[in-house]
Design a protein around this motif. Structure first.
Motif, short mmCIF file in Angstrom:
data_model
loop_
_atom_site.label_atom_id
_atom_site.label_comp_id
_atom_site.label_asym_id
_atom_site.label_seq_id
_atom_site.Cartn_x
_atom_site.Cartn_y
_atom_site.Cartn_z
N LEU A 160 0.89 -1.47 0.35
CA LEU A 160 0.27 0.31 -0.28
C LEU A 160 0.94 1.47 0.11
CD1 LEU A 160 -2.61 -0.75 2.06
CD2 LEU A 160 -3.14 -0.38 -0.10
N ASP B 57 5.81 1.51 -4.57
CA ASP B 57 7.49 1.17 -4.98
C ASP B 57 7.80 2.81 -4.72
OD1 ASP B 57 6.64 -0.94 -7.82
OD2 ASP B 57 7.09 -1.94 -5.99
N PRO B 58 8.90 1.83 -4.00
CA PRO B 58 9.79 1.22 -3.65
C PRO B 58 9.84 -0.25 -2.60
CG PRO B 58 11.11 2.80 -3.09
CD PRO B 58 9.94 3.39 -3.97
N LEU C 214 -3.34 8.43 5.70
CA LEU C 214 -2.95 8.35 3.83
C LEU C 214 -3.10 6.86 3.57
CD1 LEU C 214 0.69 7.83 5.39
CD2 LEU C 214 0.00 10.07 4.13
N ASN C 215 -3.83 5.73 3.74
CA ASN C 215 -4.87 4.91 2.75
C ASN C 215 -5.87 4.50 4.04
OD1 ASN C 215 -3.01 3.80 0.85
ND2 ASN C 215 -1.70 3.37 3.18
N VAL D 44 5.16 13.04 4.67
CA VAL D 44 4.54 11.81 4.73
C VAL D 44 5.74 10.73 4.52
CG1 VAL D 44 3.32 10.61 2.49
CG2 VAL D 44 2.56 12.78 3.35
N PHE D 45 6.99 10.86 3.16
CA PHE D 45 7.40 9.30 3.31
C PHE D 45 8.73 9.08 4.07
CE2 PHE D 45 10.03 7.00 0.72
CZ PHE D 45 11.29 7.04 0.65
N PRO D 46 8.63 10.14 4.79
CA PRO D 46 9.27 9.91 6.69
C PRO D 46 8.63 9.03 6.85
CG PRO D 46 10.37 11.98 5.92
CD PRO D 46 8.93 11.06 4.68
N LYS E 64 5.94 6.49 6.33
CA LYS E 64 6.13 6.01 5.47
C LYS E 64 7.32 4.67 6.11
CE LYS E 64 3.35 6.75 1.25
NZ LYS E 64 3.44 6.24 -0.86
N ARG F 97 -0.66 20.16 6.25
CA ARG F 97 -0.78 20.47 7.23
C ARG F 97 0.18 19.28 8.10
NH1 ARG F 97 -4.46 16.97 4.75
NH2 ARG F 97 -5.08 15.49 5.96
N GLN G 247 8.25 19.40 -0.16
CA GLN G 247 7.71 18.72 1.03
C GLN G 247 6.34 17.93 0.54
OE1 GLN G 247 8.98 15.36 3.46
NE2 GLN G 247 10.32 15.95 1.78
N ASP G 248 5.54 16.92 -0.21
CA ASP G 248 4.63 16.65 -0.28
C ASP G 248 3.68 17.52 -0.83
OD1 ASP G 248 4.86 14.93 3.16
OD2 ASP G 248 5.61 14.30 1.27
N SER H 293 -1.75 6.81 -1.31
CA SER H 293 -0.75 6.94 -0.24
C SER H 293 0.41 8.21 -0.73
CB SER H 293 0.23 6.25 0.45
OG SER H 293 0.76 5.60 -0.73
N GLY H 294 0.50 8.59 -2.08
CA GLY H 294 1.32 9.20 -2.93
C GLY H 294 2.09 8.74 -3.31
N ASN I 19 5.97 7.82 -4.65
CA ASN I 19 7.22 8.11 -3.84
C ASN I 19 8.77 8.69 -4.42
OD1 ASN I 19 6.32 6.92 -1.76
ND2 ASN I 19 6.28 5.26 -2.37
N VAL J 199 12.55 9.72 -4.45
CA VAL J 199 13.42 10.10 -3.24
C VAL J 199 14.86 10.09 -4.34
CG1 VAL J 199 15.09 8.11 -2.61
CG2 VAL J 199 12.15 7.54 -2.93
N GLY K 126 13.02 11.66 0.76
CA GLY K 126 11.76 11.57 0.41
C GLY K 126 10.57 12.56 -0.13
N CYS L 255 6.76 12.86 -1.22
CA CYS L 255 5.08 12.56 -1.59
C CYS L 255 4.68 13.59 -2.28
CB CYS L 255 5.31 11.05 -0.34
SG CYS L 255 5.35 10.10 0.01
N TYR M 170 0.87 14.49 -4.86
CA TYR M 170 -0.50 13.63 -5.14
C TYR M 170 -1.14 14.27 -6.04
CZ TYR M 170 0.39 12.21 -0.14
OH TYR M 170 0.63 11.71 1.21
#
Lengths: 201, 421
Positions: A51, A54-55, A111-112, A167-169, A171, B15, B45-46, B109-110, B112, B114, B125, B127, B129
């Protein structure tokens, strides 16, 4: 018969004396539970990486193994410790995991939100970690090897600089926590297995 | 930089997340000194972006020793390495990336994005959207079960897929007064549905609408105005019984009970029956059974198992003039027609009890004949019941005649066919 390394038997007693049947049954039961939960932890990790996209699901994915406050991975020296000491560490890790899993669950709910199965697995994992931790502690108490010092409380929920985490951190953190959950369950299963008759030294 | 509308709501992507207990001293994005390790920060970021827009991102490396170079860094998006021609070294420690004509996000969830060091390790990283703002939800339809609740369904707007998590909220209020209320029980009858379980008023119209919101904006459906009494449905009729009509091989009698929840209000209720042969998937429907609770199916095949279902429409409840909403079908009830050596006619219609004529051509003509007879032949006690009794007598006497003539040896039933009459 020489004393077996890692056995919880009284060192003064011949190791051929078997544990009381009910205690042995309890150990088997807890070991089976750990085995089952290890399988669930694998499934949780698989669902989680799928969910996040990748990666995360790739075999080559190797994010930095960053420290998680309040919990570390089993140390390489863990295997060399006496089994009661290993089980104490297992119980402590299992006690530290639920608030981490709850935090990951809350973040994944954002996020999900359309992934009810993942959210349910994370909620179940927190409950199951508590249950297994309690079972291990009960076993240690029954074996007279419970931690006699003050019990270390799991870190309380506090605001931290990490509240600005992207968000990435987040995850990556969830990936790390799910990985630690699987590692500690697997370790607990192995350590409990050594209490069973025929468990290797 | 990306063109396109940006709704202030899109800024909600930035947020702050909820509290994360203990946590990760997140060094993904925070410099860490003294360890000889490198970290980096990706900007933005995001971000939230429209499909087809462009993005310019940077990866700025921090590290020890100072002056860590951006040479050798590279980007991946959802695990795939991006072509080097999309990247550019801005300065010694910053690598830029230019993406154009972005596709919709692959996961909610976006995507990625990186930044990697030369050795492949992850430095930072972000994300992405990428999607569309929601379209206006359409086709809102609602129904009330026994006047106790209200369930509504809707369809997302024309494009459907926004590639972003889109939240739908069903709102309702009494038409001329009252505050806006929000439905809370979602996904009860599908992904775009909501159930309001209680506290609904009758005899006064409601206004109902759906609001769709995602990171790129929001949209509101048209307002549906309805009175609960105009959208009532009920339970299927219980206690459906199907039985033979004496020896008549082409008829079955169906009886049922009014749905109990509305039994005091079903003066004008309509019922519908459907039936099929056991090994067929084709249902025949009998309409307009009006407000009776029994019916006779005619023109059936002899010696055949039939499945029968009944449903109810609480039409006219509390004086409502609207069409009403059919209930679900009752559980199938099975029965078989008596066996006969003569093939019976094909499908038929429901014959109301009491001998009233049905719509079949033979019986229509018979009705006309009987009417004429009553007028001209003083046969006042002629009726369809008498006709049915005559038919049953005819079949019985036909069987007996065939046995006497040796066509059907006594003791064998209906296994041979006699000469056509």
């Amino acid at each position: 018969m020489s004393r077996r390394e890692g056995s919880l038997e009284d060192p003064q007693t011949d190791s051929s004396v078997s544990l009381l049947p009910h205690l042995e049954a309890k150990i088997r039961q807890t070991h089976s539970l750990a085995h089952l939960l290890t399988k669930y932890a694998e499934q949780l990790l698989q669902e989680y990486v799928q969910l996040q996209g990748d990666p995360f699901g790739l075999p080559s994915f190797s994010p930095p193994r960053l420290p998680v406050a309040g919990l570390s991975a089993p140390a390489p020296s863990h295997a060399g410790l006496p089994v009661h000491e290993r089980l104490r560490l297992d119980a402590a890790a299992l006690a530290a995991l639920p608030p981490l899993l709850d935090a990951v669950c809350r973040r994944q709910a954002e996020l999900n939100p359309r992934a009810p199965r993942l959210l349910r697995r994370l909620e179940d994992a927190a409950r199951q970690a508590r249950a297994l931790g309690a079972a291990v502690e009960a076993l240690l108490a029954a074996l007279g090897a419970a931690n006699r010092g003050p019990r270390a409380e799991p870190p309380a929920a506090t605001a931290s600089a990490a509240s600005a985490t992207g968000v990435f951190p987040a995850k990556v953190l969830g990936f790390r926590v799910c990985g630690l959950y699987r590692e500690w369950l697997s370790r607990t299963e192995g350590d409990l297995g050594q209490l069973l008759p025929g468990g290797s030294a | 930089m990306p063109a396109g509308r940006r709704d202030p709501a899109a800024q909600s992507a930035r947020r702050p997340p909820p509290l994360l207990p203990l946590l990760l001293l997140c060094v993904l994005g925070a410099p860490r000194g003294g360890s000889g390790a490198h970290t980096a920060v990706i900007s933005p970021q995001d971000p939230t972006l429209l499909i087809g827009s462009s993005l310019l991102a940077t990866c700025s490396v921090h590290g020890d020793p100072p002056g860590t170079t951006a040479e050798g860094l590279y980007w991946t998006l959802n695990g795939r390495r991006l072509p080097p021609e999309l990247s550019r070294v801005l300065n010694a420690s910053t690598l830029a990336l230019a993406l154009a004509n972005l596709n919709g996000s692959r996961q909610q969830s976006g995507d990625n994005l990186v930044c990697h060091a030369r050795d492949g390790s992850i430095l930072a990283g972000s994300c992405l959207y990428v999607g569309l703002p929601p379209e206006k939800p359409v086709n809102i339809s609602c129904w009330s079960k026994n006047m106790k609740d209200l369930t509504c369904r809707w369809t997302p707007g024309a494009h459907g897929e926004t590639f972003l998590h889109t939240n739908y909220s069903l709102k309702y209020k009494l038409r001329w007064y009252g505050q806006d209320n929000t439905c809370e029980e979602y996904h009860t009858v599908g992904p775009h549905s909501c159930h309001i379980p209680k506290d609904l008023a009758l005899f006064t119209p409601y206004e109902i609408w759906v609001e769709a919101t995602n990171r790129l904006g929001s949209a509101r459906s048209d307002v549906l105005t309805l009175d609960i009494l105009d959208v009532v449905t009920t339970d299927p009729p219980p206690d459906v019984h199907v039985s033979r009509v004496g020896g008549l091989e082409d008829q079955l009698s169906v009886r049922w009970v009014s749905p109990p929840a509305l039994k005091d209000f079903l003066f004008q209720a309509k019922y519908q029956i459907r039936y099929r042969v056991e090994d067929s998937v084709d249902w025949k429907v009998v309409d307009d059974v009006s407000n009776q609770t029994s019916c006779r199916l005619a023109g059936l095949k002899p010696g055949t198992v039939y499945f029968v279902q009944v449903r109810c429409n609480p039409f006219g409840i509390y004086g409502s003039k609207k069409a009403g909403i059919w209930s679900e079908w009752s559980h199938p009830t099975a029965a078989s027609t008596p066996r006969s050596e003569r093939p019976g006619p094909g499908g038929g219609a429901c014959e109301p009890r009491g001998g009233e004529p049905s719509s079949g051509p033979v019986r229509r003509e018979l009705k006309q004949f009987l009417g004429w007879l009553k007028k001209h032949a003083y046969c006042s006690n002629l009726s369809f019941r008498l006709y049915d009794q005559w038919r049953a007598w005819m079949q019985k006497s036909h069987k007996t005649r065939n046995q006497d003539e040796g066509i059907l040896p006594s003791g064998r039933r209906g296994t041979a066919r006699g000469p056509a009459r």
